[in-house]
Design a protein around this motif. Structure first.
Motif, PDB file in Angstrom:
ATOM      1  N   THR A   1     -23.384 -15.689  40.308  1.00 43.76           N
ATOM      2  CA  THR A   1     -23.508 -14.622  41.314  1.00 43.76           C
ATOM      3  C   THR A   1     -22.148 -14.075  41.746  1.00 43.76           C
ATOM      4  O   THR A   1     -22.069 -13.319  42.703  1.00 43.76           O
ATOM      5  N   THR A   2     -21.093 -14.449  41.027  1.00 44.94           N
ATOM      6  CA  THR A   2     -19.742 -13.980  41.349  1.00 44.94           C
ATOM      7  C   THR A   2     -19.376 -12.847  40.397  1.00 44.94           C
ATOM      8  O   THR A   2     -19.144 -13.078  39.210  1.00 44.94           O
ATOM      9  N   PRO A   3     -19.351 -11.602  40.902  1.00 41.97           N
ATOM     10  CA  PRO A   3     -19.016 -10.490  40.019  1.00 41.97           C
ATOM     11  C   PRO A   3     -17.585 -10.619  39.491  1.00 41.97           C
ATOM     12  O   PRO A   3     -16.699 -11.136  40.174  1.00 41.97           O
ATOM     13  N   PHE A   4     -17.386 -10.131  38.274  1.00 43.86           N
ATOM     14  CA  PHE A   4     -16.057 -10.167  37.661  1.00 43.86           C
ATOM     15  C   PHE A   4     -15.811  -8.853  36.933  1.00 43.86           C
ATOM     16  O   PHE A   4     -16.602  -8.445  36.080  1.00 43.86           O
ATOM     17  N   ARG A   5     -14.725  -8.197  37.288  1.00 46.35           N
ATOM     18  CA  ARG A   5     -14.315  -6.966  36.604  1.00 46.35           C
ATOM     19  C   ARG A   5     -12.798  -6.970  36.506  1.00 46.35           C
ATOM     20  O   ARG A   5     -12.093  -7.140  37.498  1.00 46.35           O
ATOM     21  N   PHE A   6     -12.328  -6.800  35.287  1.00 45.97           N
ATOM     22  CA  PHE A   6     -10.889  -6.724  35.033  1.00 45.97           C
ATOM     23  C   PHE A   6     -10.685  -5.938  33.747  1.00 45.97           C
ATOM     24  O   PHE A   6     -11.241  -6.303  32.702  1.00 45.97           O
TER      25      PHE A   6
ATOM     26  N   THR B   1     -20.381  -7.323  36.295  1.00 47.01           N
ATOM     27  CA  THR B   1     -20.744  -7.115  37.695  1.00 47.01           C
ATOM     28  C   THR B   1     -22.252  -6.995  37.905  1.00 47.01           C
ATOM     29  O   THR B   1     -22.704  -7.035  39.035  1.00 47.01           O
ATOM     30  N   SER B   2     -23.015  -6.856  36.828  1.00 43.70           N
ATOM     31  CA  SER B   2     -24.465  -6.770  36.983  1.00 43.70           C
ATOM     32  C   SER B   2     -25.065  -8.173  36.845  1.00 43.70           C
ATOM     33  O   SER B   2     -24.522  -9.016  36.127  1.00 43.70           O
ATOM     34  N   PRO B   3     -26.166  -8.422  37.531  1.00 47.35           N
ATOM     35  CA  PRO B   3     -26.810  -9.741  37.407  1.00 47.35           C
ATOM     36  C   PRO B   3     -27.169 -10.098  35.962  1.00 47.35           C
ATOM     37  O   PRO B   3     -27.113 -11.259  35.575  1.00 47.35           O
ATOM     38  N   GLU B   4     -27.498  -9.083  35.144  1.00 49.55           N
ATOM     39  CA  GLU B   4     -27.857  -9.335  33.747  1.00 49.55           C
ATOM     40  C   GLU B   4     -26.686  -9.901  32.943  1.00 49.55           C
ATOM     41  O   GLU B   4     -26.876 -10.592  31.954  1.00 49.55           O
ATOM     42  N   SER B   5     -25.480  -9.604  33.358  1.00 42.93           N
ATOM     43  CA  SER B   5     -24.292 -10.051  32.620  1.00 42.93           C
ATOM     44  C   SER B   5     -23.952 -11.513  32.903  1.00 42.93           C
ATOM     45  O   SER B   5     -23.059 -12.062  32.274  1.00 42.93           O
ATOM     46  N   LEU B   6     -24.630 -12.114  33.865  1.00 43.51           N
ATOM     47  CA  LEU B   6     -24.362 -13.470  34.345  1.00 43.51           C
ATOM     48  C   LEU B   6     -23.009 -13.571  35.052  1.00 43.51           C
ATOM     49  O   LEU B   6     -22.499 -14.651  35.293  1.00 43.51           O
ATOM     50  N   MET B   7     -22.426 -12.415  35.326  1.00 41.24           N
ATOM     51  CA  MET B   7     -21.210 -12.291  36.128  1.00 41.24           C
ATOM     52  C   MET B   7     -20.082 -13.179  35.616  1.00 41.24           C
ATOM     53  O   MET B   7     -19.841 -13.235  34.415  1.00 41.24           O
TER      54      MET B   7
ATOM     55  N   GLY C   1     -20.778  -7.972  28.444  1.00 42.09           N
ATOM     56  CA  GLY C   1     -21.004  -7.348  29.751  1.00 42.09           C
ATOM     57  C   GLY C   1     -21.789  -6.054  29.615  1.00 42.09           C
ATOM     58  O   GLY C   1     -22.576  -5.683  30.491  1.00 42.09           O
ATOM     59  N   TYR C   2     -21.585  -5.372  28.509  1.00 42.52           N
ATOM     60  CA  TYR C   2     -22.281  -4.117  28.242  1.00 42.52           C
ATOM     61  C   TYR C   2     -23.580  -4.341  27.464  1.00 42.52           C
ATOM     62  O   TYR C   2     -24.609  -3.750  27.785  1.00 42.52           O
ATOM     63  N   SER C   3     -23.526  -5.178  26.434  1.00 39.33           N
ATOM     64  CA  SER C   3     -24.701  -5.342  25.583  1.00 39.33           C
ATOM     65  C   SER C   3     -25.847  -6.040  26.315  1.00 39.33           C
ATOM     66  O   SER C   3     -27.012  -5.686  26.117  1.00 39.33           O
ATOM     67  N   GLN C   4     -25.530  -7.004  27.169  1.00 38.81           N
ATOM     68  CA  GLN C   4     -26.611  -7.670  27.916  1.00 38.81           C
ATOM     69  C   GLN C   4     -27.331  -6.681  28.816  1.00 38.81           C
ATOM     70  O   GLN C   4     -28.559  -6.679  28.883  1.00 38.81           O
ATOM     71  N   SER C   5     -26.579  -5.836  29.502  1.00 43.98           N
ATOM     72  CA  SER C   5     -27.203  -4.823  30.363  1.00 43.98           C
ATOM     73  C   SER C   5     -28.066  -3.874  29.539  1.00 43.98           C
ATOM     74  O   SER C   5     -29.159  -3.497  29.957  1.00 43.98           O
ATOM     75  N   LEU C   6     -27.573  -3.486  28.362  1.00 43.55           N
ATOM     76  CA  LEU C   6     -28.336  -2.606  27.481  1.00 43.55           C
ATOM     77  C   LEU C   6     -29.639  -3.273  27.046  1.00 43.55           C
ATOM     78  O   LEU C   6     -30.707  -2.642  27.078  1.00 43.55           O
ATOM     79  N   PHE C   7     -29.564  -4.549  26.670  1.00 45.02           N
ATOM     80  CA  PHE C   7     -30.776  -5.254  26.251  1.00 45.02           C
ATOM     81  C   PHE C   7     -31.796  -5.332  27.393  1.00 45.02           C
ATOM     82  O   PHE C   7     -32.986  -5.147  27.179  1.00 45.02           O
ATOM     83  N   ILE C   8     -31.316  -5.603  28.602  1.00 45.29           N
ATOM     84  CA  ILE C   8     -32.212  -5.674  29.766  1.00 45.29           C
ATOM     85  C   ILE C   8     -32.870  -4.313  29.998  1.00 45.29           C
ATOM     86  O   ILE C   8     -34.076  -4.221  30.237  1.00 45.29           O
ATOM     87  N   LYS C   9     -32.084  -3.236  29.904  1.00 44.57           N
ATOM     88  CA  LYS C   9     -32.627  -1.887  30.093  1.00 44.57           C
ATOM     89  C   LYS C   9     -33.646  -1.534  29.008  1.00 44.57           C
ATOM     90  O   LYS C   9     -34.527  -0.703  29.225  1.00 44.57           O
TER      91      LYS C   9
END
Length: 166
Positions: free
Chosen positions: A48-53, A59-65, A121-129
């Motif tokens: 639940t800890t967002p990470f962006r760098f 940062t999305s829950p689907e990415s597992l942060m 971080g991108y592909s997991q969100s895409l799969f969820i969508k």
């Protein structure tokens, strides 16, 4: 058995690519086991800890942060370590000097680790969508990572890091 040996002798480059892919499974198994351990046990406190760098967007829950980022990072790094020894010794049978090959491989592995840590971080969100379950998305993201790694790794290792006769 003779037919297989003749085919290999007649198609050495194709056999090398097949062997590369077959033996890459040592790294693939390492990668999946570590990814599952990390996302399911080791780094769960950071789900639940967002990470962006820079290019890393977890940062999305689907990415597992942060859990997802650290899991993919560690899984890929360990898999690349296994892969170096398997490919150099068993596939390419390279006589490239270890002290010359390893710095090149480290540079390449860092590049692969960065790509492999950014992409999920991108592909997991895409799969969820797309309607794929959150439980399956990390595994599918890992498959995407592995395909990208193979497409980049084979020519890089064969011609730059582990060439024969160097």
């Amino acid at each position: 058995m003779d037919a297989i040996k003749k085919w290999i002798a007649a198609h050495p480059n194709l056999w090398e690519f097949i062997l590369f892919n077959l033996l890459s499974n040592c790294a693939t198994v390492t990668n999946f086991i570590m990814m599952w351990l990390c996302t399911g046990v080791i780094f769960t406190a950071w789900k639940t800890t967002p990470f962006r760098f820079l290019v890393f967007d977890y940062t999305s829950p689907e990415s597992l942060m942060l859990c997802g980022f650290l899991s993919f990072l560690l899984a890929t790094a360990l898999a690349q370590t296994v892969n170096f020894f398997v490919q150099k010794n068993l596939v390419f049978k390279s006589d490239a000097a270890f002290e010359k090959a390893i710095p090149k491989y480290v540079i390449f592995a860092v590049f692969l680790v960065l790509v492999s840590a950014a992409l999920p971080g991108y592909s997991q969100s895409l799969f969820i969508k797309m309607g794929i379950s959150a439980a399956l998305a990390p595994t599918l993201a890992n498959i995407v990572n592995i395909v990208v790694q193979v497409l980049l790794s084979y020519p890089t290792m064969k011609f730059w890091i582990m060439p024969k006769g160097k």
